[in-house]
Scaffold this active site. Structure first.
Site, short mmCIF file in Angstrom:
data_model
loop_
_atom_site.label_atom_id
_atom_site.label_comp_id
_atom_site.label_asym_id
_atom_site.label_seq_id
_atom_site.Cartn_x
_atom_site.Cartn_y
_atom_site.Cartn_z
CB SER A 117 -0.94 -0.01 1.20
OG SER A 117 -0.23 -0.29 2.37
CG HIS A 138 -2.76 -0.51 -3.46
ND1 HIS A 138 -2.97 0.83 -3.21
CD2 HIS A 138 -2.98 -1.14 -2.29
CE1 HIS A 138 -3.32 0.98 -1.95
NE2 HIS A 138 -3.34 -0.19 -1.37
CD GLU A 150 -2.90 3.57 -6.13
OE1 GLU A 150 -2.87 2.97 -5.03
OE2 GLU A 150 -2.76 4.80 -6.23
CG ASN A 188 -3.00 4.26 1.06
OD1 ASN A 188 -4.11 4.37 1.59
ND2 ASN A 188 -2.48 3.08 0.76
N1 3HC Z 1 -16.93 -10.36 0.64
C1 3HC Z 1 -17.90 -10.36 -0.29
N2 3HC Z 1 -18.89 -9.46 -0.35
C2 3HC Z 1 -18.87 -8.50 0.59
C3 3HC Z 1 -17.90 -8.41 1.60
C4 3HC Z 1 -16.90 -9.41 1.60
N3 3HC Z 1 -15.92 -9.42 2.52
N4 3HC Z 1 -18.17 -7.35 2.39
C5 3HC Z 1 -19.26 -6.77 1.88
N5 3HC Z 1 -19.70 -7.46 0.80
C6 3HC Z 1 -20.80 -7.13 -0.10
C7 3HC Z 1 -22.15 -7.45 0.51
O1 3HC Z 1 -22.53 -8.78 0.23
C8 3HC Z 1 -23.06 -6.46 -0.22
O2 3HC Z 1 -23.34 -6.92 -1.52
P1 3HC Z 1 -24.67 -6.45 -2.33
O3 3HC Z 1 -24.87 -5.00 -2.07
O4 3HC Z 1 -24.35 -6.75 -3.76
O5 3HC Z 1 -25.76 -7.26 -1.80
C9 3HC Z 1 -22.16 -5.24 -0.38
O6 3HC Z 1 -20.81 -5.71 -0.31
C10 3HC Z 1 -22.41 -4.23 0.70
O7 3HC Z 1 -22.18 -4.84 1.96
P2 3HC Z 1 -23.06 -4.62 3.27
O8 3HC Z 1 -24.47 -4.31 2.88
O9 3HC Z 1 -22.80 -5.75 4.20
O10 3HC Z 1 -22.41 -3.38 3.98
P3 3HC Z 1 -22.16 -1.93 3.46
O11 3HC Z 1 -23.19 -1.48 2.51
O12 3HC Z 1 -21.89 -1.17 4.68
O13 3HC Z 1 -20.79 -2.07 2.62
C11 3HC Z 1 -18.47 -1.96 2.45
C12 3HC Z 1 -19.65 -2.58 3.19
C13 3HC Z 1 -18.47 -2.45 1.01
C14 3HC Z 1 -17.21 -2.42 3.15
C15 3HC Z 1 -18.63 -0.40 2.47
O14 3HC Z 1 -18.82 0.03 3.79
C16 3HC Z 1 -17.47 0.34 1.89
O15 3HC Z 1 -17.33 0.46 0.68
N6 3HC Z 1 -16.57 0.88 2.77
C17 3HC Z 1 -15.40 1.59 2.37
C18 3HC Z 1 -14.35 0.60 1.96
C19 3HC Z 1 -13.08 1.27 1.52
O16 3HC Z 1 -12.95 2.48 1.47
N7 3HC Z 1 -12.09 0.45 1.19
C20 3HC Z 1 -10.81 0.92 0.81
C21 3HC Z 1 -9.96 0.94 2.02
S1 3HC Z 1 -8.36 1.55 1.65
C22 3HC Z 1 -7.53 0.23 1.09
O17 3HC Z 1 -7.99 -0.88 1.05
C23 3HC Z 1 -6.13 0.51 0.67
C24 3HC Z 1 -5.10 0.21 1.73
O18 3HC Z 1 -3.85 0.44 1.17
C25 3HC Z 1 -5.24 0.99 3.00
#
Ligand code: 3HC
Length: 280
Positions: A117, A138, A150, A188
């Site tokens: 990352s 990424h 990315e 990031n």
């Molecule tokens: N595996 C499979 N599917 C998943 C899942 C998983 N681990 N987690 C969530 N889902 C799916 C659900 O089944 C649901 O699918 P659907 O809408 O098609 O039915 C969908 O994702 C939405 O999930 P939920 O309804 O349970 O919950 P939310 O609507 O709150 O969504 C989230 C959860 C997708 C995690 C959302 O909160 C989100 O997008 N959060 C931000 C995530 C983000 O910013 N990630 C980037 C982080 S930075 C990074 O990774 C880089 C690193 O370098 C730091």
């Protein structure tokens, strides 16, 4: 590309293995201990179960995907891979040691990608004899859900390697966007200062954690508030990335919030330890 290998069965590695197996690749998934592999496979099965429940996969398709993932503790099992994606601990010394082993072990034409990352792709490439074939892939957490990869080109990464990874990303169903190798890349460099600023707002008593998160969630249409997202990513990971930005640019605007440093010192690393800015 045929054989796919993932090193590291943690949150990111297991997600990458899942996406690759779902796209039809045979995947060697390597970690150092069987319990890490078991945990990774349990996470993958639970994630696929969501799709079975929603009738986007049949139970038989789920089993086929799982059967394409070959867990192993032997690094030598990746020797025939055409693409290796590394997703181990975010530590340069550990990655350097692994890449030098992978360089010796894999076929000369294999591409070695890292899910880092924030660590320099150029520096990782330089420990190998094939820096033109070292690249950043990424993925975002949760990997099965987030559409982005990315793609980071190191100083020496070739166009052929970049094009092969763009093709692979498309096969995985992801949108690849390219960044050059500067601290924090694009994602990031922009995300972490925002999360850090939310922590400073909490630290200075500007608002409660709920208000800070609610303002950003409801006001900016972000899926998670910044403190919730930091807990989700892991506070140790956030701190490590901020330190890379601070050191890499020498600019005080990247100075990590003292509250973040203190939480990490206390072992409050977010969701994974049951406590961060929130309790889980
Ligand atoms: N595996 C499979 N599917 C998943 C899942 C998983 N681990 N987690 C969530 N889902 C799916 C659900 O089944 C649901 O699918 P659907 O809408 O098609 O039915 C969908 O994702 C939405 O999930 P939920 O309804 O349970 O919950 P939310 O609507 O709150 O969504 C989230 C959860 C997708 C995690 C959302 O909160 C989100 O997008 N959060 C931000 C995530 C983000 O910013 N990630 C980037 C982080 S930075 C990074 O990774 C880089 C690193 O370098 C730091």
């Amino acid at each position: 590309m045929g054989r796919f290998a993932v090193i590291g069965a943690g949150t990111m590695g297991s997600g990458i293995a899942q996406v690759a197996a779902r796209a039809g690749f045979d995947v060697v998934l390597r970690d150092v201990a069987p319990e890490y592999l078991d945990r990774g496979l349990t996470t993958i099965a639970a994630s696929l179960d969501r799709d079975v429940k929603k009738e986007r996969l049949t139970p038989a398709q789920k089993d086929e995907i799982l059967a394409r993932i070959h867990p192993t503790t032997e690094l030598a099992a990746v020797k025939d891979a055409e693409i290796v994606v590394e997703a181990i601990v975010e530590n340069f010394a550990a990655k350097a040691a692994l890449f030098s082993e992978l360089d010796a072990l894999t076929r000369p034409e294999a591409i070695l990608a890292t899910n880092t990352s924030s660590i320099s792709i150029t520096k990782i490439g330089a420990v190998t004899k094939r820096p033109t074939q070292v690249i950043g892939m990424h993925f975002m957490n949760p990997v099965p859900v987030m559409p982005l990869v990315e793609v980071i080109r190191g100083r020496a990464t070739s166009d052929a390697t970049t094009n092969a990874i763009l093709e692979l990303g498309a096969k995985l169903g992801k949108t690849c966007l390219i960044a050059n190798d500067f601290p924090g890349f694009v994602s990031n460099r922009i995300l972490m200062p925002m999360l850090n600023e939310a922590m400073f707002a909490l630290y200075e008593g500007v608002a409660t954690r709920e208000a800070i998160d609610g303002i950003m969630k409801l006001g900016m249409n972000h899926p998670m508030g910044p403190l919730t997202l930091a807990d989700f990513i892991g506070l140790d990971v956030c701190l490590a990335i901020l330190d890379v930005l601070y050191e890499g640019f020498g600019d005080p605007k990247y100075r990590a919030c003292p509250l973040l440093r203190q939480y990490v010192a206390a072992g409050w690393l977010g969701r994974k330890t049951g406590r961060g800015f929130y309790e889980y």
